[in-house]
Design a protein around this motif. Structure first.
Motif, PDB file in Angstrom:
ATOM      1  N   ARG A   1       2.201   6.165  -4.990  1.00  0.00           N
ATOM      2  CA  ARG A   1       1.355   7.134  -5.703  1.00  0.00           C
ATOM      3  C   ARG A   1       0.029   7.357  -4.982  1.00  0.00           C
ATOM      4  O   ARG A   1      -1.029   7.397  -5.589  1.00  0.00           O
ATOM      5  N   ALA A   2       0.139   7.463  -3.654  1.00  0.00           N
ATOM      6  CA  ALA A   2      -0.957   7.763  -2.708  1.00  0.00           C
ATOM      7  C   ALA A   2      -1.721   6.528  -2.252  1.00  0.00           C
ATOM      8  O   ALA A   2      -2.482   6.610  -1.289  1.00  0.00           O
ATOM      9  N   PHE A   3      -1.500   5.371  -2.868  1.00  0.00           N
ATOM     10  CA  PHE A   3      -2.212   4.173  -2.411  1.00  0.00           C
ATOM     11  C   PHE A   3      -1.903   3.875  -0.947  1.00  0.00           C
ATOM     12  O   PHE A   3      -2.807   3.610  -0.143  1.00  0.00           O
ATOM     13  N   LEU A   4      -0.636   3.941  -0.571  1.00  0.00           N
ATOM     14  CA  LEU A   4      -0.246   3.606   0.794  1.00  0.00           C
ATOM     15  C   LEU A   4      -0.487   4.747   1.787  1.00  0.00           C
ATOM     16  O   LEU A   4      -0.184   4.607   2.970  1.00  0.00           O
ATOM     17  N   CYS A   5      -1.043   5.846   1.287  1.00  0.00           N
ATOM     18  CA  CYS A   5      -1.474   6.919   2.197  1.00  0.00           C
ATOM     19  C   CYS A   5      -2.916   6.710   2.635  1.00  0.00           C
ATOM     20  O   CYS A   5      -3.426   7.482   3.451  1.00  0.00           O
ATOM     21  N   ASP A   6      -3.583   5.722   2.039  1.00  0.00           N
ATOM     22  CA  ASP A   6      -5.023   5.532   2.270  1.00  0.00           C
ATOM     23  C   ASP A   6      -5.769   6.802   1.860  1.00  0.00           C
ATOM     24  O   ASP A   6      -6.706   7.244   2.526  1.00  0.00           O
ATOM     25  N   ALA A   7      -5.335   7.382   0.731  1.00  0.00           N
ATOM     26  CA  ALA A   7      -5.902   8.672   0.312  1.00  0.00           C
ATOM     27  C   ALA A   7      -6.669   8.596  -0.998  1.00  0.00           C
ATOM     28  O   ALA A   7      -7.246   9.592  -1.422  1.00  0.00           O
ATOM     29  N   LEU A   8      -6.677   7.429  -1.633  1.00  0.00           N
ATOM     30  CA  LEU A   8      -7.342   7.318  -2.927  1.00  0.00           C
ATOM     31  C   LEU A   8      -8.214   6.069  -2.944  1.00  0.00           C
ATOM     32  O   LEU A   8      -7.708   4.949  -2.997  1.00  0.00           O
ATOM     33  N   HIS A   9      -9.511   6.278  -2.873  1.00  0.00           N
ATOM     34  CA  HIS A   9     -10.428   5.143  -2.839  1.00  0.00           C
ATOM     35  C   HIS A   9     -11.263   5.003  -4.103  1.00  0.00           C
ATOM     36  O   HIS A   9     -11.830   3.945  -4.359  1.00  0.00           O
ATOM     37  N   ASP A  10     -11.341   6.063  -4.898  1.00  0.00           N
ATOM     38  CA  ASP A  10     -12.168   6.051  -6.106  1.00  0.00           C
ATOM     39  C   ASP A  10     -11.335   6.565  -7.275  1.00  0.00           C
ATOM     40  O   ASP A  10     -11.164   7.770  -7.438  1.00  0.00           O
TER      41      ASP A  10
ATOM     42  N   PRO B   1      -1.659   0.181 -15.006  1.00  0.00           N
ATOM     43  CA  PRO B   1      -2.572  -0.947 -14.818  1.00  0.00           C
ATOM     44  C   PRO B   1      -3.050  -1.144 -13.379  1.00  0.00           C
ATOM     45  O   PRO B   1      -4.194  -1.576 -13.168  1.00  0.00           O
ATOM     46  N   ARG B   2      -2.237  -0.844 -12.383  1.00  0.00           N
ATOM     47  CA  ARG B   2      -2.666  -1.045 -10.992  1.00  0.00           C
ATOM     48  C   ARG B   2      -3.843  -0.151 -10.604  1.00  0.00           C
ATOM     49  O   ARG B   2      -4.549  -0.432  -9.634  1.00  0.00           O
ATOM     50  N   PHE B   3      -4.006   0.939 -11.355  1.00  0.00           N
ATOM     51  CA  PHE B   3      -5.080   1.872 -11.056  1.00  0.00           C
ATOM     52  C   PHE B   3      -6.281   1.693 -11.974  1.00  0.00           C
ATOM     53  O   PHE B   3      -7.243   2.470 -11.877  1.00  0.00           O
ATOM     54  N   GLU B   4      -6.236   0.709 -12.864  1.00  0.00           N
ATOM     55  CA  GLU B   4      -7.437   0.387 -13.630  1.00  0.00           C
ATOM     56  C   GLU B   4      -8.512  -0.091 -12.652  1.00  0.00           C
ATOM     57  O   GLU B   4      -8.209  -0.797 -11.679  1.00  0.00           O
ATOM     58  N   PRO B   5      -9.769   0.308 -12.852  1.00  0.00           N
ATOM     59  CA  PRO B   5     -10.804   0.053 -11.835  1.00  0.00           C
ATOM     60  C   PRO B   5     -10.855  -1.370 -11.297  1.00  0.00           C
ATOM     61  O   PRO B   5     -10.920  -1.573 -10.083  1.00  0.00           O
ATOM     62  N   ALA B   6     -10.804  -2.368 -12.174  1.00  0.00           N
ATOM     63  CA  ALA B   6     -10.904  -3.752 -11.699  1.00  0.00           C
ATOM     64  C   ALA B   6      -9.691  -4.133 -10.859  1.00  0.00           C
ATOM     65  O   ALA B   6      -9.828  -4.766  -9.793  1.00  0.00           O
ATOM     66  N   ASN B   7      -8.505  -3.769 -11.318  1.00  0.00           N
ATOM     67  CA  ASN B   7      -7.295  -4.074 -10.556  1.00  0.00           C
ATOM     68  C   ASN B   7      -7.272  -3.311  -9.238  1.00  0.00           C
ATOM     69  O   ASN B   7      -6.892  -3.853  -8.192  1.00  0.00           O
ATOM     70  N   TYR B   8      -7.666  -2.049  -9.295  1.00  0.00           N
ATOM     71  CA  TYR B   8      -7.596  -1.238  -8.083  1.00  0.00           C
ATOM     72  C   TYR B   8      -8.567  -1.743  -7.027  1.00  0.00           C
ATOM     73  O   TYR B   8      -8.277  -1.689  -5.827  1.00  0.00           O
ATOM     74  N   ALA B   9      -9.702  -2.243  -7.476  1.00  0.00           N
ATOM     75  CA  ALA B   9     -10.657  -2.812  -6.516  1.00  0.00           C
ATOM     76  C   ALA B   9     -10.028  -3.969  -5.754  1.00  0.00           C
ATOM     77  O   ALA B   9     -10.265  -4.140  -4.548  1.00  0.00           O
ATOM     78  N   GLN B  10      -9.213  -4.760  -6.445  1.00  0.00           N
ATOM     79  CA  GLN B  10      -8.524  -5.859  -5.770  1.00  0.00           C
ATOM     80  C   GLN B  10      -7.455  -5.315  -4.815  1.00  0.00           C
ATOM     81  O   GLN B  10      -7.298  -5.795  -3.690  1.00  0.00           O
ATOM     82  N   ASN B  11      -6.738  -4.300  -5.251  1.00  0.00           N
ATOM     83  CA  ASN B  11      -5.682  -3.742  -4.416  1.00  0.00           C
ATOM     84  C   ASN B  11      -6.229  -3.072  -3.165  1.00  0.00           C
ATOM     85  O   ASN B  11      -5.594  -3.114  -2.101  1.00  0.00           O
ATOM     86  N   LEU B  12      -7.399  -2.474  -3.271  1.00  0.00           N
ATOM     87  CA  LEU B  12      -8.004  -1.833  -2.103  1.00  0.00           C
ATOM     88  C   LEU B  12      -8.266  -2.831  -0.972  1.00  0.00           C
ATOM     89  O   LEU B  12      -8.315  -2.445   0.199  1.00  0.00           O
ATOM     90  N   LYS B  13      -8.415  -4.098  -1.315  1.00  0.00           N
ATOM     91  CA  LYS B  13      -8.650  -5.118  -0.284  1.00  0.00           C
ATOM     92  C   LYS B  13      -7.436  -5.284   0.643  1.00  0.00           C
ATOM     93  O   LYS B  13      -7.561  -5.853   1.740  1.00  0.00           O
ATOM     94  N   LEU B  14      -6.281  -4.782   0.198  1.00  0.00           N
ATOM     95  CA  LEU B  14      -5.080  -4.860   1.030  1.00  0.00           C
ATOM     96  C   LEU B  14      -5.056  -3.786   2.118  1.00  0.00           C
ATOM     97  O   LEU B  14      -4.314  -3.911   3.097  1.00  0.00           O
ATOM     98  N   LEU B  15      -5.820  -2.728   1.946  1.00  0.00           N
ATOM     99  CA  LEU B  15      -5.700  -1.582   2.838  1.00  0.00           C
ATOM    100  C   LEU B  15      -6.141  -1.838   4.279  1.00  0.00           C
ATOM    101  O   LEU B  15      -5.485  -1.359   5.213  1.00  0.00           O
ATOM    102  N   PRO B  16      -7.241  -2.541   4.527  1.00  0.00           N
ATOM    103  CA  PRO B  16      -7.613  -2.732   5.934  1.00  0.00           C
ATOM    104  C   PRO B  16      -6.515  -3.387   6.769  1.00  0.00           C
ATOM    105  O   PRO B  16      -6.199  -2.922   7.878  1.00  0.00           O
ATOM    106  N   GLY B  17      -5.896  -4.448   6.253  1.00  0.00           N
ATOM    107  CA  GLY B  17      -4.808  -5.098   6.979  1.00  0.00           C
ATOM    108  C   GLY B  17      -3.601  -4.194   7.103  1.00  0.00           C
ATOM    109  O   GLY B  17      -2.906  -4.196   8.137  1.00  0.00           O
ATOM    110  N   TYR B  18      -3.349  -3.405   6.062  1.00  0.00           N
ATOM    111  CA  TYR B  18      -2.221  -2.479   6.096  1.00  0.00           C
ATOM    112  C   TYR B  18      -2.442  -1.393   7.145  1.00  0.00           C
ATOM    113  O   TYR B  18      -1.544  -1.071   7.937  1.00  0.00           O
ATOM    114  N   LYS B  19      -3.642  -0.839   7.189  1.00  0.00           N
ATOM    115  CA  LYS B  19      -3.945   0.208   8.172  1.00  0.00           C
ATOM    116  C   LYS B  19      -3.872  -0.343   9.594  1.00  0.00           C
ATOM    117  O   LYS B  19      -3.460   0.368  10.524  1.00  0.00           O
ATOM    118  N   ALA B  20      -4.236  -1.604   9.768  1.00  0.00           N
ATOM    119  CA  ALA B  20      -4.134  -2.211  11.100  1.00  0.00           C
ATOM    120  C   ALA B  20      -2.673  -2.296  11.538  1.00  0.00           C
ATOM    121  O   ALA B  20      -2.345  -2.076  12.717  1.00  0.00           O
TER     122      ALA B  20
END
Length: 337
Positions: free
Chosen positions: A209-218, A232-251
């Motif tokens: 749902r666009a998370f793995l596109c690196d297209a949704l940060h807020d 629930p994965r897109f609730e602000p607190a949860n999503y903040a944790q999930n965003l921490k996965l993106l740098p390693g994923y983009k690498a």
């Protein structure tokens, strides 16, 4: 475009999920934009188009039918019933799960008219109505097959046990369920069951749902009617944790020489030959980016590191709300300790 098999159909290895053009992610694009996406997909070699009676409470089938009717012989057309927009006595159109045989017949007849076709190639039971035995709902679709209104039968968001019950009544050609790096539930039993019975597995929401596109940060920017606001994965607190996965994923995407979206799709194509992802988009540019994933090669070592980085233990939050989880029949992993 590379191809894969869904029952008797040879289809593009990546199909198009048409939901985004009419449904779920806030205000849909204007019809002319949807038409551009559909025709660009066709021109790019996509032959698998997936819609449903529910999407846009019927408007998505109307769009797909109007645009693709002249090209009907070139495509495999899929739709779904048993979950549709139904007009109540008050004149309001609402989402209703109804797996009774008479409801499935009604949904199919409506879909045939909207899609401007005499037959639907692959017709899914969109949701199992748990008040109705799966054998009765599947039996209704099997009669549509006998009548020549449907060519093959599919199921959506069901468990391995339900697939086997359905398959005993009529061959199941495909099972459609959410599947991506961050939603791995099909790995519990459904993927293996599909392989054993010879069914294809059609993966929706393959880019999370666009998370793995690196297209949704807020997530606060999401439209008030965006379906992700209920997840629930897109609730602000949860999503903040999930965003921490993106740098390693983009690498890892950079290492693979592809975009983040392409990495998500290529991973699915590498998992098994009976998996067909159906990403959706409202953008021709993103469509072409997605389709290029069919040519991405991933090494075994990179696949191991990718799966270790994003999986059911590293993602925070359920994929669906409690209400939505009650409406599906899929297996779930135990919550992390």
């Amino acid at each position: 475009m590379k191809t894969r098999n869904i029952g008797p159909f040879t289809v593009s290895a990546i199909g198009l999920g048409c939901m985004n053009l009419s449904h779920a992610y806030g205000t849909p694009p204007p019809p002319e934009q949807g038409e551009r996406v559909l025709l660009a997909a066709l021109d790019s070699g996509v032959t698998l188009f997936d819609t449903a009676a529910l999407y846009g409470l019927g408007s998505n089938e109307l769009l797909v039918g109007r645009v693709l009717k002249p090209h009907r012989g070139r495509i495999t057309l899929c739709s779904k019933g048993g979950l549709a927009g139904v007009t109540g006595d008050d004149g309001v159109r609402r989402r209703v799960i109804d797996g009774r045989p008479e409801a499935i017949r009604r949904d199919c007849e409506n879909s045939l008219r909207s899609l401007q076709t005499d037959v639907i190639d692959l017709y899914y039971l969109h949701r199992w109505d748990k008040k109705v035995p799966i054998e009765e709902s599947v039996g209704a679709i099997s009669r549509l097959v006998e009548q020549g209104k449907v060519r093959t039968l599919g199921l959506s968001e069901v468990s391995a046990a339900t697939i086997r019950k359905a398959h005993a009544v009529h061959p199941v050609t495909a099972v459609q369920t959410e599947y991506s790096l961050w939603t791995r539930n099909p790995e519990i039993a459904v993927l293996d069951t599909c392989r054993e019975i010879g069914a294809a597995f059609v993966a929706f929401s393959p880019v999370a749902r666009a998370f793995l596109c690196d297209a949704l940060h807020d997530v606060s920017s999401l439209d008030a009617k965006d379906i992700r606001r209920t997840m629930p994965r897109f609730e602000p607190a949860n999503y903040a944790q999930n965003l921490k996965l993106l740098p390693g994923y983009k690498a890892l995407a950079q290492e693979a020489g592809c975009t983040p979206a392409q990495l998500a799709l290529a991973w699915l194509l590498h998992k098994a030959p009976h998996i067909v992802p159906i990403p959706g988009t409202t953008s021709v540019e993103h469509l072409r980016e997605d389709l290029a994933a069919a040519d991405v090669k991933l090494s075994p070592d990179l696949l191991i590191r990718l799966e270790a980085h994003i999986n059911q233990r590293t993602v925070t939050g359920h994929r669906y709300s409690a209400q939505a989880r009650s409406e599906v029949d899929t297996e779930e992993f135990d919550p992390p300790v």
